[in-house]
Design a protein around this motif. Sequence first.
Motif, mmCIF file in Angstrom:
data_model
loop_
_atom_site.group_PDB
_atom_site.id
_atom_site.type_symbol
_atom_site.label_atom_id
_atom_site.label_comp_id
_atom_site.label_asym_id
_atom_site.label_seq_id
_atom_site.Cartn_x
_atom_site.Cartn_y
_atom_site.Cartn_z
ATOM 1 N N LEU A 10 0.857 -1.186 0.000
ATOM 2 C CA LEU A 10 0.000 0.000 0.000
ATOM 3 C C LEU A 10 0.892 1.234 0.000
ATOM 4 C CD1 LEU A 10 -2.667 -1.136 2.648
ATOM 5 C CD2 LEU A 10 -2.853 -1.206 0.152
ATOM 6 N N ASN A 11 1.386 1.579 -1.179
ATOM 7 C CA ASN A 11 2.254 2.741 -1.314
ATOM 8 C C ASN A 11 2.172 3.260 -2.747
ATOM 9 O OD1 ASN A 11 4.017 1.128 -2.932
ATOM 10 N ND2 ASN A 11 5.088 0.403 -1.094
ATOM 11 N N THR A 12 2.998 4.219 -3.069
ATOM 12 C CA THR A 12 2.974 4.812 -4.409
ATOM 13 C C THR A 12 4.239 4.474 -5.201
ATOM 14 O OG1 THR A 12 3.959 6.881 -3.605
ATOM 15 C CG2 THR A 12 1.552 6.729 -3.600
ATOM 16 N N ALA A 13 4.944 3.404 -4.807
ATOM 17 C CA ALA A 13 6.212 3.060 -5.461
ATOM 18 C C ALA A 13 6.039 2.751 -6.937
ATOM 19 C CB ALA A 13 6.862 1.876 -4.748
ATOM 20 N N VAL A 14 4.874 2.250 -7.338
ATOM 21 C CA VAL A 14 4.689 1.925 -8.744
ATOM 22 C C VAL A 14 4.746 3.176 -9.616
ATOM 23 C CG1 VAL A 14 2.160 2.063 -8.758
ATOM 24 C CG2 VAL A 14 3.329 0.517 -10.334
ATOM 25 N N TRP A 15 4.376 4.326 -9.076
ATOM 26 C CA TRP A 15 4.490 5.575 -9.829
ATOM 27 C C TRP A 15 5.941 6.067 -9.842
ATOM 28 C CZ3 TRP A 15 -0.234 4.711 -7.383
ATOM 29 C CH2 TRP A 15 -1.362 4.851 -8.192
ATOM 30 N N LEU B 81 9.693 5.218 -7.383
ATOM 31 C CA LEU B 81 10.330 4.666 -6.195
ATOM 32 C C LEU B 81 10.811 5.752 -5.243
ATOM 33 C CD1 LEU B 81 12.533 1.810 -7.716
ATOM 34 C CD2 LEU B 81 10.442 1.545 -6.375
ATOM 35 N N GLN B 82 11.051 6.940 -5.756
ATOM 36 C CA GLN B 82 11.577 8.019 -4.941
ATOM 37 C C GLN B 82 10.468 8.995 -4.529
ATOM 38 O OE1 GLN B 82 14.714 8.648 -8.142
ATOM 39 N NE2 GLN B 82 15.938 9.104 -6.320
ATOM 40 N N ASP B 83 10.795 9.896 -3.603
ATOM 41 C CA ASP B 83 9.849 10.934 -3.215
ATOM 42 C C ASP B 83 9.339 11.656 -4.460
ATOM 43 O OD1 ASP B 83 10.326 10.368 -0.548
ATOM 44 O OD2 ASP B 83 11.689 12.054 -0.236
ATOM 45 N N HIS B 84 8.046 11.923 -4.504
ATOM 46 C CA HIS B 84 7.502 12.627 -5.662
ATOM 47 C C HIS B 84 6.243 13.392 -5.264
ATOM 48 C CE1 HIS B 84 5.609 8.625 -5.575
ATOM 49 N NE2 HIS B 84 4.529 9.239 -6.039
ATOM 50 N N GLY B 85 6.033 14.499 -5.945
ATOM 51 C CA GLY B 85 4.829 15.286 -5.741
ATOM 52 C C GLY B 85 3.677 14.754 -6.563
ATOM 53 N N ALA B 86 2.502 15.268 -6.277
ATOM 54 C CA ALA B 86 1.307 14.855 -7.011
ATOM 55 C C ALA B 86 1.276 15.484 -8.394
ATOM 56 C CB ALA B 86 0.058 15.248 -6.239
ATOM 57 N N VAL C 86 -1.735 11.105 -10.498
ATOM 58 C CA VAL C 86 -0.601 10.534 -9.772
ATOM 59 C C VAL C 86 -0.611 11.060 -8.343
ATOM 60 C CG1 VAL C 86 1.905 10.283 -9.655
ATOM 61 C CG2 VAL C 86 0.769 10.431 -11.882
ATOM 62 N N PRO C 87 -0.768 10.196 -7.339
ATOM 63 C CA PRO C 87 -0.726 10.681 -5.960
ATOM 64 C C PRO C 87 0.701 11.003 -5.531
ATOM 65 C CG PRO C 87 -0.934 8.303 -5.985
ATOM 66 C CD PRO C 87 -1.013 8.748 -7.425
ATOM 67 N N ALA C 88 0.844 11.980 -4.659
ATOM 68 C CA ALA C 88 2.150 12.247 -4.062
ATOM 69 C C ALA C 88 2.569 11.032 -3.229
ATOM 70 C CB ALA C 88 2.084 13.492 -3.189
ATOM 71 N N GLY C 89 3.870 10.849 -3.084
ATOM 72 C CA GLY C 89 4.313 9.682 -2.335
ATOM 73 C C GLY C 89 5.691 9.847 -1.736
ATOM 74 N N GLN C 90 5.900 9.132 -0.646
ATOM 75 C CA GLN C 90 7.203 9.072 -0.006
ATOM 76 C C GLN C 90 7.985 7.907 -0.598
ATOM 77 O OE1 GLN C 90 5.317 8.944 3.986
ATOM 78 N NE2 GLN C 90 6.706 10.624 4.498
ATOM 79 N N GLY C 91 9.253 8.114 -0.847
ATOM 80 C CA GLY C 91 10.063 7.100 -1.506
ATOM 81 C C GLY C 91 10.303 5.870 -0.657
ATOM 82 N N VAL C 92 10.686 4.792 -1.319
ATOM 83 C CA VAL C 92 10.999 3.527 -0.641
ATOM 84 C C VAL C 92 12.470 3.156 -0.806
ATOM 85 C CG1 VAL C 92 8.640 2.669 -0.859
ATOM 86 C CG2 VAL C 92 10.305 2.160 -2.678
ATOM 87 N N VAL C 93 13.257 4.044 -1.425
ATOM 88 C CA VAL C 93 14.681 3.789 -1.620
ATOM 89 C C VAL C 93 15.428 4.153 -0.343
ATOM 90 C CG1 VAL C 93 16.739 4.370 -2.969
ATOM 91 C CG2 VAL C 93 14.492 4.275 -4.088
ATOM 92 N N VAL C 94 16.192 3.213 0.191
ATOM 93 C CA VAL C 94 16.976 3.488 1.386
ATOM 94 C C VAL C 94 18.011 4.570 1.058
ATOM 95 C CG1 VAL C 94 18.589 2.527 3.071
ATOM 96 C CG2 VAL C 94 16.638 1.160 2.276
ATOM 97 N N GLY C 95 18.004 5.658 1.811
ATOM 98 C CA GLY C 95 18.902 6.772 1.545
ATOM 99 C C GLY C 95 18.362 7.784 0.561
ATOM 100 N N GLY C 96 17.269 7.452 -0.124
ATOM 101 C CA GLY C 96 16.581 8.413 -0.973
ATOM 102 C C GLY C 96 16.988 8.445 -2.432
ATOM 103 N N GLU C 97 18.273 8.245 -2.728
ATOM 104 C CA GLU C 97 18.751 8.410 -4.094
ATOM 105 C C GLU C 97 19.061 7.071 -4.765
ATOM 106 O OE1 GLU C 97 18.861 11.224 -5.868
ATOM 107 O OE2 GLU C 97 17.877 12.128 -4.124
ATOM 108 N N ILE C 98 18.791 6.991 -6.066
ATOM 109 C CA ILE C 98 19.179 5.835 -6.877
ATOM 110 C C ILE C 98 20.522 6.173 -7.527
ATOM 111 C CG2 ILE C 98 18.558 4.390 -8.841
ATOM 112 C CD1 ILE C 98 15.637 4.979 -8.235
#
Length: 246
Positions: free
Chosen positions: A41-46, A48-53, A57-69
Amino acid sequence: MRSVAAGLTVVLALAAASAGAQNVPRTRDGHPDLNGIWQALNTAVWNLQDHGAALGVPAGQGVVVGGEIPYLPSALTKRQANYNNRLTDDPEAKCDMVGVPRITYMPYPFQIVQTPTHFTLMYEYVHTVRSIYVDSPHPKGPINWWMGDSRAHWDRDTLVIDVVHFTDQTRFDRAGNYHSEALHVVERYTLTTPDLIQYEATIEDPNVFSRPWTIQMPLYRRKEPSVQLLDYECYGFLESGKDASR
């Protein structure tokens, strides 16, 4: 004092995790019982990183450890091109299988069927199925499979799935994050409570990234009394849309 407090926090967290692991359901062979229907239940499919709406597309908090790819500088141009053509060339837009780990956080449930020697992961999205043997070696390559080749082993109470032999046709999300055929994914499934799996995937691809990187997210057990995987006939919808536009 601050270091002592931090150390105590770590000890308490480890103790809580250990206590939780002791209270999870287990199979007859003693391993955590992962059988059931689960969903992210997250927005990673849109992205993986932090993103605005944005529109749709819903805004979402990233799931990448440390934030950057950690892209190689030479790989960034293709990521932007992927983003620009996402509505037509993304695998999901063409109803193709979406690869690992993306299949885990698609907005559809999936089911785990567990035996001592084998796991079957069945996904509602385009009827994707992963057949995963325990303590079995990968076949010799090179092989290019949409979902890669998955082999599992237990690391104490964590199921570890090693995945290799990918095609380069899948992406990590709808934002254009991608990989090459050299992709290597190590997934970790840890049952922390009876109804929650802590999921982690470490991604390595020397053709695209400067170092390995990791995503983390919880997976939740679907608890409805009659819950089951339903049909998502993507190809049928796609062909119906083409017919309607003619």
